[in-house]
Design a protein around this motif. Structure first.
Motif, PDB file in Angstrom:
ATOM      1  N   GLY A 139     -15.993  -2.942  -2.521  1.00  0.00           N
ATOM      2  CA  GLY A 139     -14.884  -3.856  -2.278  1.00  0.00           C
ATOM      3  C   GLY A 139     -14.454  -4.129  -0.862  1.00  0.00           C
ATOM      4  N   GLY A 140     -15.140  -3.608   0.162  1.00  0.00           N
ATOM      5  CA  GLY A 140     -14.746  -3.925   1.529  1.00  0.00           C
ATOM      6  C   GLY A 140     -13.294  -3.563   1.794  1.00  0.00           C
ATOM      7  N   MET A 141     -12.545  -4.495   2.404  1.00  0.00           N
ATOM      8  CA  MET A 141     -11.167  -4.216   2.765  1.00  0.00           C
ATOM      9  C   MET A 141     -10.300  -3.975   1.537  1.00  0.00           C
ATOM     10  N   GLY A 142     -10.762  -4.368   0.368  1.00  0.00           N
ATOM     11  CA  GLY A 142     -10.023  -4.126  -0.853  1.00  0.00           C
ATOM     12  C   GLY A 142     -10.059  -2.689  -1.330  1.00  0.00           C
ATOM     13  N   SER A 143     -10.884  -1.851  -0.705  1.00  0.00           N
ATOM     14  CA  SER A 143     -10.982  -0.446  -1.121  1.00  0.00           C
ATOM     15  C   SER A 143     -10.162   0.483  -0.232  1.00  0.00           C
ATOM     16  N   PHE A 144      -9.515  -0.056   0.786  1.00  0.00           N
ATOM     17  CA  PHE A 144      -8.752   0.785   1.714  1.00  0.00           C
ATOM     18  C   PHE A 144      -7.648   1.554   0.999  1.00  0.00           C
ATOM     19  N   HIS A 145      -6.940   0.859   0.090  1.00  0.00           N
ATOM     20  CA  HIS A 145      -5.814   1.517  -0.571  1.00  0.00           C
ATOM     21  C   HIS A 145      -6.273   2.695  -1.432  1.00  0.00           C
ATOM     22  N   ALA A 146      -7.510   2.647  -1.934  1.00  0.00           N
ATOM     23  CA  ALA A 146      -8.018   3.758  -2.740  1.00  0.00           C
ATOM     24  C   ALA A 146      -8.233   4.988  -1.868  1.00  0.00           C
ATOM     25  N   MET A 147      -8.788   4.798  -0.682  1.00  0.00           N
ATOM     26  CA  MET A 147      -9.005   5.923   0.224  1.00  0.00           C
ATOM     27  C   MET A 147      -7.670   6.543   0.634  1.00  0.00           C
ATOM     28  N   ILE A 157      -8.230 -13.090  -4.656  1.00  0.00           N
ATOM     29  CA  ILE A 157      -7.163 -12.729  -5.595  1.00  0.00           C
ATOM     30  C   ILE A 157      -6.848 -11.240  -5.529  1.00  0.00           C
ATOM     31  N   PHE A 158      -7.859 -10.414  -5.227  1.00  0.00           N
ATOM     32  CA  PHE A 158      -7.606  -8.980  -5.127  1.00  0.00           C
ATOM     33  C   PHE A 158      -6.795  -8.654  -3.877  1.00  0.00           C
ATOM     34  N   ILE A 159      -6.942  -9.459  -2.833  1.00  0.00           N
ATOM     35  CA  ILE A 159      -6.105  -9.289  -1.645  1.00  0.00           C
ATOM     36  C   ILE A 159      -4.634  -9.472  -2.022  1.00  0.00           C
ATOM     37  N   HIS A 160      -4.359 -10.544  -2.750  1.00  0.00           N
ATOM     38  CA  HIS A 160      -2.980 -10.834  -3.155  1.00  0.00           C
ATOM     39  C   HIS A 160      -2.447  -9.746  -4.085  1.00  0.00           C
ATOM     40  N   LEU A 161      -3.273  -9.282  -5.010  1.00  0.00           N
ATOM     41  CA  LEU A 161      -2.832  -8.266  -5.963  1.00  0.00           C
ATOM     42  C   LEU A 161      -2.552  -6.933  -5.265  1.00  0.00           C
ATOM     43  N   ILE A 162      -3.388  -6.561  -4.302  1.00  0.00           N
ATOM     44  CA  ILE A 162      -3.179  -5.303  -3.577  1.00  0.00           C
ATOM     45  C   ILE A 162      -1.893  -5.370  -2.767  1.00  0.00           C
ATOM     46  N   TRP A 163      -1.642  -6.524  -2.146  1.00  0.00           N
ATOM     47  CA  TRP A 163      -0.396  -6.682  -1.384  1.00  0.00           C
ATOM     48  C   TRP A 163       0.808  -6.554  -2.309  1.00  0.00           C
ATOM     49  N   MET A 164       0.756  -7.209  -3.463  1.00  0.00           N
ATOM     50  CA  MET A 164       1.867  -7.123  -4.424  1.00  0.00           C
ATOM     51  C   MET A 164       2.018  -5.709  -4.955  1.00  0.00           C
ATOM     52  N   LEU A 213       1.273   1.470   4.749  1.00  0.00           N
ATOM     53  CA  LEU A 213      -0.048   1.332   5.369  1.00  0.00           C
ATOM     54  C   LEU A 213      -0.915   0.336   4.618  1.00  0.00           C
ATOM     55  N   VAL A 214      -0.917   0.448   3.290  1.00  0.00           N
ATOM     56  CA  VAL A 214      -1.735  -0.454   2.475  1.00  0.00           C
ATOM     57  C   VAL A 214      -1.281  -1.889   2.654  1.00  0.00           C
ATOM     58  N   SER A 215       0.029  -2.119   2.639  1.00  0.00           N
ATOM     59  CA  SER A 215       0.561  -3.476   2.769  1.00  0.00           C
ATOM     60  C   SER A 215       0.258  -4.066   4.143  1.00  0.00           C
ATOM     61  N   ILE A 216       0.403  -3.244   5.184  1.00  0.00           N
ATOM     62  CA  ILE A 216       0.119  -3.729   6.539  1.00  0.00           C
ATOM     63  C   ILE A 216      -1.361  -4.066   6.685  1.00  0.00           C
ATOM     64  N   HIS A 217      -2.216  -3.174   6.193  1.00  0.00           N
ATOM     65  CA  HIS A 217      -3.654  -3.418   6.323  1.00  0.00           C
ATOM     66  C   HIS A 217      -4.075  -4.688   5.600  1.00  0.00           C
ATOM     67  N   ILE A 218      -3.640  -4.851   4.365  1.00  0.00           N
ATOM     68  CA  ILE A 218      -4.072  -6.007   3.586  1.00  0.00           C
ATOM     69  C   ILE A 218      -3.421  -7.287   4.082  1.00  0.00           C
ATOM     70  N   SER A 219      -2.244  -7.173   4.727  1.00  0.00           N
ATOM     71  CA  SER A 219      -1.544  -8.353   5.241  1.00  0.00           C
ATOM     72  C   SER A 219      -2.296  -9.015   6.387  1.00  0.00           C
ATOM     73  N   GLN A 220      -3.220  -8.276   7.014  1.00  0.00           N
ATOM     74  CA  GLN A 220      -4.019  -8.876   8.081  1.00  0.00           C
ATOM     75  C   GLN A 220      -4.726 -10.147   7.609  1.00  0.00           C
ATOM     76  N   TYR A 221      -5.096 -10.150   6.341  1.00  0.00           N
ATOM     77  CA  TYR A 221      -5.825 -11.293   5.783  1.00  0.00           C
ATOM     78  C   TYR A 221      -5.073 -12.602   5.990  1.00  0.00           C
ATOM     79  N   TYR A 222      -3.752 -12.550   5.909  1.00  0.00           N
ATOM     80  CA  TYR A 222      -2.951 -13.762   5.990  1.00  0.00           C
ATOM     81  C   TYR A 222      -2.776 -14.264   7.424  1.00  0.00           C
ATOM     82  N   PHE A 223      -3.129 -13.443   8.401  1.00  0.00           N
ATOM     83  CA  PHE A 223      -2.931 -13.821   9.797  1.00  0.00           C
ATOM     84  C   PHE A 223      -4.240 -13.984  10.567  1.00  0.00           C
ATOM     85  N   MET A 224      -5.363 -13.694   9.918  1.00  0.00           N
ATOM     86  CA  MET A 224      -6.642 -13.886  10.581  1.00  0.00           C
ATOM     87  C   MET A 224      -6.991 -15.374  10.633  1.00  0.00           C
ATOM     88  N   GLU A 225      -7.641 -15.748  11.716  1.00  0.00           N
ATOM     89  CA  GLU A 225      -8.063 -17.147  11.834  1.00  0.00           C
ATOM     90  C   GLU A 225      -9.068 -17.500  10.751  1.00  0.00           C
TER      91      GLU A 225
END
Length: 314
Positions: A167-175, A237-244, A217-229
């Motif tokens: 899952g790439g960046m989507g697996s951070f919260h699991a670690m 959809i998993f990005i949005h779900l992890i943030w929520m 930490l999980v919210s900050i990490h996944i929130s990067q997605y919304y600010f990247m160029e």
């Protein structure tokens, strides 16, 4: 109407079977959402109805040895999961920013698939947390937050590793979650080991603080997605779900923190009124943060109490 609903369910089920990532398809509990849903429904039924009814006229089981083995086993298991997440990408090749899902069958990708499944499977083992509460008649511990967290996590993770096991960046919260559980189960293991370890458990309050930190930490990490160029994450959809998920559980655990500590439901020993010979002046037992409480002049522990100078199990 009923036939149409059944037909749509069957179609959706067939779609899931086709869509399931081939790399994880043969792992246990990954063939269908039905099995895992039935297990989790059975868990909820047991802890909220069948278990309490079974224990209604029985004495609490003494499970100290089993709990010590279970908790320290979970410490080792979660430590291994953290190590595997690091070796599968987070400590080797990932940027910690826009890390994409790896669809290949390289050794590293397969390692990430494997540890993602191990993390998912660990959530079923963790259901024993509540089973111990039921068998020991610790009904006050079986809160909405506890049951929801234990049943919701494995259910949502099935969908995650079905579609995106590497899952790439989507697996951070699991670690991060596995790291927190190393700390948490260490505390539980020491607590179950008996009264002689109570003096080392002054840090119970900080477990909740650590859990709150994980959601930040999980919210900050996944929130990067919304600010990247640009970030071409394959299943946003998993990005949005992890943030929520991070924000939702932050609110729930914050509410627990306020009720347990800010409002004084778990005051330090220094703030507890000294008992008279037959108990407290207000006639109530007061919780303290190291897993003990005072009642009728006796010091009572999670796993035992002092009576006439001797420690006895309860």
């Amino acid at each position: 109407m009923v036939r149409e609903v059944i037909t749509n369910i069957v179609r959706f089920h067939d779609y899931l079977l086709r869509r399931t990532d081939a790399r994880v398809r043969d792992y246990p509990l990954m063939q269908s959402p039905i099995n895992m849903t039935l297990i989790l429904l059975g868990y909820v039924f047991f802890v909220l109805y069948a278990g309490p009814r079974f224990m209604a006229n029985r004495k609490p089981f003494r499970l100290n040895t089993a709990m010590v083995a279970y908790n320290f086993g979970m410490v080792a298991f979660n430590a291994y999961i953290v190590f595997e997440f690091l070796m599968a990408g987070w400590g080797t090749t990932f940027t910690w920013r826009c890390d994409l899902i790896d669809p290949s069958s390289t050794p590293q990708a397969l390692r990430m698939v494997r540890v993602a499944w191990l993390f998912y499977f660990s959530k079923y083992i963790e259901l024993l947390d509540t089973v111990f509460f039921v068998l020991r008649k610790k009904h006050s511990q079986i809160t909405f937050l506890h049951v929801f967290h234990h049943s919701f996590m494995p259910w949502t993770w099935w969908w995650g590793i079905t579609l995106t096991p590497a899952g790439g960046m989507g697996s951070f919260h699991a670690m991060v979650n596995a790291t927190v559980h190393v700390i948490m189960y260490t505390y539980y293991g020491l607590s179950a080991a008996g009264p002689r370890f109570q003096k080392y458990l002054w840090w119970k309050k900080y477990i909740t603080a650590i859990q709150l930190t994980q959601f930040v930490l999980v919210s900050i990490h996944i929130s990067q997605y919304y600010f990247m160029e640009k970030c071409d994450y394959q299943v946003p959809i998993f990005i949005h779900l992890i943030w929520m998920y991070g924000m939702f559980f932050f609110v729930l655990f914050s509410h627990f923190w306020i009720q347990a500590y800010t409002k004084g439901n778990r005051l330090p020993v220094s703030h507890v009124e000294k008992p008279k010979q037959n108990g407290f002046t207000n006639g109530h037992a007061v919780s303290v943060p190291n897993g003990t409480y005072l009642e009728n002049g006796n010091v009572c522990y999670t796993n035992g109490f002092a009576q006439n100078g001797k420690v006895k199990e309860v």
